[in-house]
Design a protein around this motif. Structure first.
Motif, short mmCIF file in Angstrom:
data_model
loop_
_atom_site.label_atom_id
_atom_site.label_comp_id
_atom_site.label_asym_id
_atom_site.label_seq_id
_atom_site.Cartn_x
_atom_site.Cartn_y
_atom_site.Cartn_z
N ARG A 127 46.93 -33.07 -44.32
CA ARG A 127 48.32 -33.53 -44.36
C ARG A 127 49.25 -32.69 -43.48
NH1 ARG A 127 51.31 -30.32 -47.13
NH2 ARG A 127 53.02 -31.80 -47.42
N LYS A 128 48.76 -31.51 -43.00
CA LYS A 128 49.62 -30.67 -42.17
C LYS A 128 48.78 -29.92 -41.15
CE LYS A 128 53.25 -27.25 -42.10
NZ LYS A 128 54.15 -26.37 -42.82
N VAL A 129 49.36 -29.80 -39.95
CA VAL A 129 48.75 -29.02 -38.87
C VAL A 129 49.78 -27.99 -38.40
CG1 VAL A 129 47.86 -29.07 -36.51
CG2 VAL A 129 47.28 -30.92 -38.10
N ASN A 130 49.33 -26.75 -38.27
CA ASN A 130 50.18 -25.69 -37.73
C ASN A 130 49.65 -25.25 -36.37
OD1 ASN A 130 50.50 -24.80 -40.96
ND2 ASN A 130 52.33 -24.66 -39.70
N ILE A 131 50.55 -24.76 -35.56
CA ILE A 131 50.23 -24.09 -34.31
C ILE A 131 51.11 -22.86 -34.26
CG2 ILE A 131 50.43 -24.18 -31.79
CD1 ILE A 131 49.74 -27.16 -31.93
N GLN A 132 50.52 -21.72 -33.90
CA GLN A 132 51.30 -20.50 -33.70
C GLN A 132 51.12 -20.04 -32.25
OE1 GLN A 132 50.83 -17.38 -36.60
NE2 GLN A 132 50.47 -18.85 -38.26
N THR A 133 52.22 -19.68 -31.63
CA THR A 133 52.18 -19.21 -30.25
C THR A 133 52.98 -17.92 -30.11
OG1 THR A 133 54.18 -20.33 -29.47
CG2 THR A 133 52.14 -21.61 -29.43
N SER A 134 52.71 -17.18 -29.08
CA SER A 134 53.51 -16.01 -28.78
C SER A 134 54.90 -16.47 -28.33
CB SER A 134 52.85 -15.19 -27.67
OG SER A 134 53.65 -14.07 -27.37
N GLY A 135 55.91 -15.78 -28.80
CA GLY A 135 57.28 -16.16 -28.48
C GLY A 135 57.57 -16.18 -26.99
N GLY A 136 56.92 -15.32 -26.23
CA GLY A 136 57.17 -15.24 -24.80
C GLY A 136 56.35 -16.18 -23.95
N LYS A 151 59.59 -26.52 -35.11
CA LYS A 151 59.58 -25.05 -35.13
C LYS A 151 60.01 -24.63 -36.54
CE LYS A 151 61.77 -21.05 -33.00
NZ LYS A 151 62.75 -20.62 -31.98
N GLU A 152 59.09 -23.98 -37.24
CA GLU A 152 59.34 -23.63 -38.63
C GLU A 152 59.81 -22.19 -38.82
OE1 GLU A 152 55.70 -24.73 -40.65
OE2 GLU A 152 56.42 -26.79 -40.87
N GLY A 153 59.57 -21.35 -37.83
CA GLY A 153 60.02 -19.99 -37.99
C GLY A 153 59.50 -19.05 -36.93
N VAL A 154 59.98 -17.82 -37.00
CA VAL A 154 59.58 -16.77 -36.09
C VAL A 154 59.10 -15.59 -36.92
CG1 VAL A 154 60.33 -15.17 -34.29
CG2 VAL A 154 61.30 -17.48 -34.38
N LEU A 155 57.87 -15.15 -36.64
CA LEU A 155 57.35 -13.93 -37.26
C LEU A 155 57.62 -12.82 -36.25
CD1 LEU A 155 53.97 -15.40 -38.52
CD2 LEU A 155 56.08 -15.10 -39.82
N ARG A 156 58.63 -12.02 -36.52
CA ARG A 156 59.08 -11.01 -35.57
C ARG A 156 58.07 -9.88 -35.42
NH1 ARG A 156 64.54 -9.13 -37.52
NH2 ARG A 156 63.44 -9.18 -39.50
N ASN A 162 48.66 -5.05 -25.51
CA ASN A 162 48.97 -4.41 -24.24
C ASN A 162 50.20 -3.51 -24.29
OD1 ASN A 162 46.82 -5.88 -22.99
ND2 ASN A 162 48.17 -7.65 -22.95
N GLY A 163 50.33 -2.79 -25.38
CA GLY A 163 51.40 -1.81 -25.48
C GLY A 163 52.75 -2.35 -25.90
N SER A 164 52.81 -3.62 -26.31
CA SER A 164 54.10 -4.13 -26.78
C SER A 164 53.91 -5.12 -27.92
CB SER A 164 54.88 -4.78 -25.64
OG SER A 164 54.20 -5.90 -25.15
N HIS A 165 54.97 -5.26 -28.69
CA HIS A 165 54.95 -6.20 -29.81
C HIS A 165 55.41 -7.57 -29.34
CE1 HIS A 165 54.94 -2.44 -32.11
NE2 HIS A 165 54.28 -3.16 -32.99
N HIS A 166 54.81 -8.59 -29.93
CA HIS A 166 55.14 -9.97 -29.59
C HIS A 166 55.53 -10.73 -30.85
CE1 HIS A 166 53.31 -9.93 -25.50
NE2 HIS A 166 52.61 -8.95 -26.03
N ASP A 167 56.61 -11.50 -30.76
CA ASP A 167 56.96 -12.41 -31.83
C ASP A 167 55.96 -13.56 -31.85
OD1 ASP A 167 59.20 -10.86 -32.27
OD2 ASP A 167 60.61 -12.32 -31.42
N ARG A 168 55.78 -14.15 -33.01
CA ARG A 168 54.91 -15.32 -33.16
C ARG A 168 55.79 -16.47 -33.63
NH1 ARG A 168 49.26 -15.81 -34.25
NH2 ARG A 168 49.16 -14.11 -32.78
N ILE A 169 55.74 -17.59 -32.91
CA ILE A 169 56.47 -18.79 -33.28
C ILE A 169 55.53 -19.70 -34.07
CG2 ILE A 169 57.88 -20.72 -32.46
CD1 ILE A 169 58.94 -17.94 -31.61
N VAL A 170 56.00 -20.16 -35.22
CA VAL A 170 55.19 -21.03 -36.08
C VAL A 170 55.73 -22.45 -35.97
CG1 VAL A 170 54.42 -21.48 -38.44
CG2 VAL A 170 54.77 -19.12 -37.66
N TYR A 171 54.83 -23.38 -35.63
CA TYR A 171 55.17 -24.79 -35.56
C TYR A 171 54.36 -25.54 -36.61
CZ TYR A 171 57.13 -23.83 -30.94
OH TYR A 171 57.88 -23.34 -29.90
N GLY A 172 54.93 -26.61 -37.15
CA GLY A 172 54.22 -27.42 -38.12
C GLY A 172 54.47 -28.90 -37.89
N LEU A 173 53.48 -29.68 -38.29
CA LEU A 173 53.57 -31.14 -38.18
C LEU A 173 52.93 -31.75 -39.42
CD1 LEU A 173 54.24 -33.58 -36.21
CD2 LEU A 173 51.81 -33.48 -35.60
#
Length: 181
Positions: A127-136, A151-156, A162-173
């Motif tokens: 009933r639901k599919v998620n996709i998570q991508t790097s914010g950049g 777009k359901e949210g941002v995991l900061r 590679n030496g840096s933090h990346h946000d994760r964007i959560v998408y849902g359908l």
């Protein structure tokens, strides 16, 4: 071999041990590019690593808990997509994907993910599919946005690469939203 026909040029094929060499070569050729956004290229140092990944994927498939497939463009391995897990009780899954540099700009990932969403909803009965991508990663974010995901949210600062933090964007359908875009 389990394959899904996408169109005249594109097929999805469940990875089998015989794909280990071509999978390794594609990852190796795209290591730096993929490694900016994903952790697996650093862990894929030889053909045996790709073979271990394929075997793990086949075990997960046998257990009903996801699988990875090659994105084949005119018979050539171009990238990969898969269900990271399948939660039948909750009725949801998450789709991951990547594509080699030589195959970008052809809509292959969007076509592959569209097919995977269809499979999740109409074959697996989820009933639901998620996709998570790097914010950049704008190109990766464009895939769920193009397909009508919300777009359901941002995991900061979710991931450290590679030496840096990346946000994760959560998408849902949700299944009832599929086809409305």
């Amino acid at each position: 071999m389990f394959t899904m026909h996408v169109d005249d040029d594109v097929e999805l094929s469940i990875f089998e041990p015989r794909h280990a060499e071509s999978l390794f070569q594609l990852v190796d050729k795209n290591r730096d590019r993929l490694g900016v956004w994903l952790s697996f290229p650093e862990k894929t140092r030889e053909k045996a690593d790709s073979l271990a990944f394929i075997r793990k994927s086949l075990t997960r498939m046998a257990d009903g808990n996801g699988f990875w497939a090659g994105i084949l463009y005119k018979g050539e391995l171009a990238g990969s997509t898969g269900f990271l897990y399948i939660d039948q009780e909750a009725g949801r899954t998450e789709i991951g994907y990547w594509i080699g540099a030589d195959f970008t700009g052809r809509g292959l990932v969007t076509k592959a993910v569209r097919k995977m969403v269809d499979y999740a909803f109409f074959e697996l009965g989820l009933r639901k599919v998620n996709i998570q991508t790097s914010g950049g990663n704008g190109k990766s974010r464009a895939v769920p946005e193009r397909l009508g995901f919300t777009k359901e949210g941002v995991l900061r600062e979710y991931e450290y690469l590679n030496g840096s933090h990346h946000d994760r964007i959560v998408y849902g359908l949700l299944k009832e939203e599929w086809g409305e875009f």
